[in-house]
Write a protein that holds these residues in place. Structure first.
Motif, PDB file in Angstrom:
ATOM      1  N   LEU A 145       1.206  -1.203   0.318  1.00  0.00           N
ATOM      2  CA  LEU A 145      -0.047  -0.023   0.024  1.00  0.00           C
ATOM      3  C   LEU A 145       0.860   0.851   0.050  1.00  0.00           C
ATOM      4  N   GLN A 146       0.325   2.176  -1.145  1.00  0.00           N
ATOM      5  CA  GLN A 146       1.154   3.864  -0.754  1.00  0.00           C
ATOM      6  C   GLN A 146       0.442   4.570  -0.207  1.00  0.00           C
ATOM      7  N   HIS A 147      -1.216   4.426  -1.059  1.00  0.00           N
ATOM      8  CA  HIS A 147      -2.003   5.375  -0.307  1.00  0.00           C
ATOM      9  C   HIS A 147      -3.503   3.914   0.148  1.00  0.00           C
ATOM     10  N   ALA A 148      -4.749   4.657   0.133  1.00  0.00           N
ATOM     11  CA  ALA A 148      -5.542   4.133   0.420  1.00  0.00           C
ATOM     12  C   ALA A 148      -6.592   5.181   0.946  1.00  0.00           C
ATOM     13  N   ALA A 149      -7.800   5.006   0.944  1.00  0.00           N
ATOM     14  CA  ALA A 149      -8.914   5.207   1.823  1.00  0.00           C
ATOM     15  C   ALA A 149      -9.382   4.668   2.326  1.00  0.00           C
ATOM     16  N   VAL A 150     -10.495   4.996   3.637  1.00  0.00           N
ATOM     17  CA  VAL A 150     -11.051   3.269   4.334  1.00  0.00           C
ATOM     18  C   VAL A 150     -12.090   4.280   4.613  1.00  0.00           C
ATOM     19  N   LEU A 151     -13.581   3.221   4.694  1.00  0.00           N
ATOM     20  CA  LEU A 151     -14.856   3.452   4.608  1.00  0.00           C
ATOM     21  C   LEU A 151     -15.118   3.316   6.286  1.00  0.00           C
ATOM     22  N   SER A 152     -16.139   4.103   6.787  1.00  0.00           N
ATOM     23  CA  SER A 152     -16.006   3.728   8.127  1.00  0.00           C
ATOM     24  C   SER A 152     -17.645   3.529   8.628  1.00  0.00           C
ATOM     25  N   ARG A 153     -18.458   2.846   9.558  1.00  0.00           N
ATOM     26  CA  ARG A 153     -19.501   2.705   9.638  1.00  0.00           C
ATOM     27  C   ARG A 153     -19.901   2.901  11.355  1.00  0.00           C
ATOM     28  N   PRO A 154     -20.235   3.874  11.958  1.00  0.00           N
ATOM     29  CA  PRO A 154     -20.314   3.861  13.787  1.00  0.00           C
ATOM     30  C   PRO A 154     -19.894   2.512  13.965  1.00  0.00           C
ATOM     31  N   ASP A 155     -20.920   1.293  13.867  1.00  0.00           N
ATOM     32  CA  ASP A 155     -20.830   0.305  15.020  1.00  0.00           C
ATOM     33  C   ASP A 155     -19.436  -0.288  14.652  1.00  0.00           C
ATOM     34  N   GLY A 156     -18.525   0.619  13.895  1.00  0.00           N
ATOM     35  CA  GLY A 156     -17.296  -0.432  13.468  1.00  0.00           C
ATOM     36  C   GLY A 156     -16.555  -1.380  12.713  1.00  0.00           C
ATOM     37  N   ALA A 157     -17.785  -1.140  11.291  1.00  0.00           N
ATOM     38  CA  ALA A 157     -17.205  -1.882  10.047  1.00  0.00           C
ATOM     39  C   ALA A 157     -16.195  -1.171   9.411  1.00  0.00           C
ATOM     40  N   LEU A 212     -14.656   0.027   4.911  1.00  0.00           N
ATOM     41  CA  LEU A 212     -13.869  -1.318   4.439  1.00  0.00           C
ATOM     42  C   LEU A 212     -13.043  -0.330   3.452  1.00  0.00           C
ATOM     43  N   ALA A 213     -11.756  -1.315   2.640  1.00  0.00           N
ATOM     44  CA  ALA A 213     -10.939  -0.276   2.375  1.00  0.00           C
ATOM     45  C   ALA A 213     -11.397  -0.342   0.878  1.00  0.00           C
ATOM     46  N   LEU A 214     -10.273   0.692   0.010  1.00  0.00           N
ATOM     47  CA  LEU A 214     -10.662   1.021  -1.542  1.00  0.00           C
ATOM     48  C   LEU A 214      -9.079   1.213  -1.405  1.00  0.00           C
ATOM     49  N   LEU A 215      -8.368  -0.131  -2.552  1.00  0.00           N
ATOM     50  CA  LEU A 215      -7.159   0.333  -2.967  1.00  0.00           C
ATOM     51  C   LEU A 215      -6.618   0.271  -4.905  1.00  0.00           C
ATOM     52  N   ASP A 216      -5.753   0.996  -4.641  1.00  0.00           N
ATOM     53  CA  ASP A 216      -5.495   1.128  -6.544  1.00  0.00           C
ATOM     54  C   ASP A 216      -5.658  -0.713  -6.731  1.00  0.00           C
ATOM     55  N   ARG A 217      -6.300  -0.572  -7.854  1.00  0.00           N
ATOM     56  CA  ARG A 217      -5.999  -1.966  -9.544  1.00  0.00           C
ATOM     57  C   ARG A 217      -4.386  -1.811  -9.404  1.00  0.00           C
ATOM     58  N   HIS A 218      -3.804  -3.025  -9.905  1.00  0.00           N
ATOM     59  CA  HIS A 218      -3.128  -3.010 -10.513  1.00  0.00           C
ATOM     60  C   HIS A 218      -2.642  -3.850 -12.001  1.00  0.00           C
ATOM     61  N   ASP A 219      -3.993  -3.646 -12.728  1.00  0.00           N
ATOM     62  CA  ASP A 219      -4.135  -4.791 -13.678  1.00  0.00           C
ATOM     63  C   ASP A 219      -4.308  -4.446 -14.460  1.00  0.00           C
ATOM     64  N   GLY A 220      -4.016  -2.764 -14.404  1.00  0.00           N
ATOM     65  CA  GLY A 220      -4.281  -2.266 -16.031  1.00  0.00           C
ATOM     66  C   GLY A 220      -5.881  -1.745 -16.598  1.00  0.00           C
ATOM     67  N   ARG A 221      -6.495  -2.150 -15.236  1.00  0.00           N
ATOM     68  CA  ARG A 221      -8.024  -1.754 -15.696  1.00  0.00           C
ATOM     69  C   ARG A 221      -8.242  -0.562 -15.061  1.00  0.00           C
ATOM     70  N   ASP A 222      -9.259   0.649 -15.323  1.00  0.00           N
ATOM     71  CA  ASP A 222      -9.928   1.286 -14.516  1.00  0.00           C
ATOM     72  C   ASP A 222     -10.944   0.758 -13.338  1.00  0.00           C
ATOM     73  N   GLY A 223     -10.828   1.589 -12.275  1.00  0.00           N
ATOM     74  CA  GLY A 223     -11.298   1.276 -11.023  1.00  0.00           C
ATOM     75  C   GLY A 223     -10.650   1.539  -9.864  1.00  0.00           C
ATOM     76  N   PHE A 224     -10.976   0.030  -9.376  1.00  0.00           N
ATOM     77  CA  PHE A 224     -10.533  -0.079  -7.736  1.00  0.00           C
ATOM     78  C   PHE A 224     -10.529  -1.141  -6.694  1.00  0.00           C
ATOM     79  N   LEU A 225     -10.466  -2.086  -6.093  1.00  0.00           N
ATOM     80  CA  LEU A 225     -10.367  -2.470  -5.304  1.00  0.00           C
ATOM     81  C   LEU A 225     -11.000  -2.394  -4.155  1.00  0.00           C
ATOM     82  N   LEU A 226     -11.907  -2.891  -3.317  1.00  0.00           N
ATOM     83  CA  LEU A 226     -12.884  -2.717  -2.332  1.00  0.00           C
ATOM     84  C   LEU A 226     -12.518  -3.696  -1.166  1.00  0.00           C
ATOM     85  N   ALA A 227     -11.919  -3.883  -0.479  1.00  0.00           N
ATOM     86  CA  ALA A 227     -11.571  -4.744   1.115  1.00  0.00           C
ATOM     87  C   ALA A 227     -12.021  -4.444   2.174  1.00  0.00           C
ATOM     88  N   ALA A 228     -12.792  -5.779   2.336  1.00  0.00           N
ATOM     89  CA  ALA A 228     -13.087  -5.688   4.170  1.00  0.00           C
ATOM     90  C   ALA A 228     -11.785  -5.312   5.106  1.00  0.00           C
TER      91      ALA A 228
END
Length: 252
Positions: free
Chosen positions: A60-72, A74-90
């Motif tokens: 990881l060089q950078h990322a965005a973290v989406l947070s919900r009040p109950d503690g959940a 999600l992490a938004l990360l770059d894709r590295h497969d040459g396609r547009d968009g991102f990866l999203l992980a729990a």
């Protein structure tokens, strides 16, 4: 595209995605300067598939973290497969012990197209649903033998370290517990009363009984195997409501 532009695009995408997901989500952007936070996030990515494979080759060089009040989270990360968009992980909650995750299927991440509005629908119907199921199972495992309470009864369980733990059914009981020394874990929902001072612990238990009873909430005390509760506390607790039975000890 410059790294700065890529980072800003990821942050903007995360902001829109957070606003489109069901529930109250917020977004936090981690940059290359947030090395410790990025390392912690990478360690807590709850994935053994697409995202784990990407992280193995692209730290990881950078990322965005989406947070919900109950503690959940999600992490938004770059894709590295040459396609547009991102990866999203729990993201696995740091508050839960490792044992809570045993036998819980990983809510593996997904690839998102370069459209946060369409992606929000995909996330809600796929990753988020699987993540919520996994979270519920892990949090249940974290109860570690603590029987969930009912609206009309709070079940208190002695722990091997001398503390008393409970998982009340609603905020009515929770408010009283907090007022008498219990501390709530915001992620598991468990309330604990430490046993370092057994006299203070016994006084707290004596006081919460009548206050709960005034709300129509009975109490039950549960004893794990090979643990004898202080004699002053059980005698002071009100009996369970008619028609109920105090649970027996759990076999370890």
């Amino acid at each position: 595209m410059h790294d700065h532009d890529t980072s800003e695009r990821l942050a903007s995408y995360a902001d829109v995605l957070a606003g489109e997901l069901p529930g109250a989500w917020t977004s936090t952007h981690l940059t290359a300067g947030d090395k410790d936070d990025l390392a912690d996030l990478a360690d807590r990515i709850w994935d053994l598939d697409l995202v784990a494979a990407s992280l193995a080759e692209h730290p990881l060089q950078h990322a965005a973290v989406l947070s919900r009040p109950d503690g959940a989270q999600l992490a938004l990360l770059d894709r590295h497969d040459g396609r547009d968009g991102f990866l999203l992980a729990a993201v696995a909650p740091r508050a839960l012990p490792d044992e809570a995750y045993r036998a819980v299927p990983e809510p593996n991440g997904i690839a998102l197209a370069d459209d946060p509005f369409l992606s929000a629908e995909q996330v809600a119907g796929d990753l988020l649903a699987r993540y919520d199921r996994a979270l519920a199972q892990a949090r249940h495992n974290a109860l570690d033998g603590i029987q969930p309470s009912q609206p009309n009864r709070v079940v208190l369980t002695w722990q091997t370290d001398g503390s008393v733990a409970t998982a009340p059914a609603d905020d009515r009981a929770g408010t009283i517990l907090l007022a008498h020394g219990f501390i709530q874990d915001p992620h598991s929902g468990i309330y604990r009363l430490e046993g370092d001072d057994t006299q203070a612990q016994a006084r707290a238990l004596r006081k919460i009984g009548p206050r709960l009873d005034a709300l129509g909430i009975g109490t039950a005390l549960r004893h794990p195997a090979a643990r004898t509760a202080p004699t002053s506390a059980p005698a002071s607790m009100p009996a369970a409501p008619a028609g109920t039975r105090t649970p027996t000890a759990r076999t370890r």
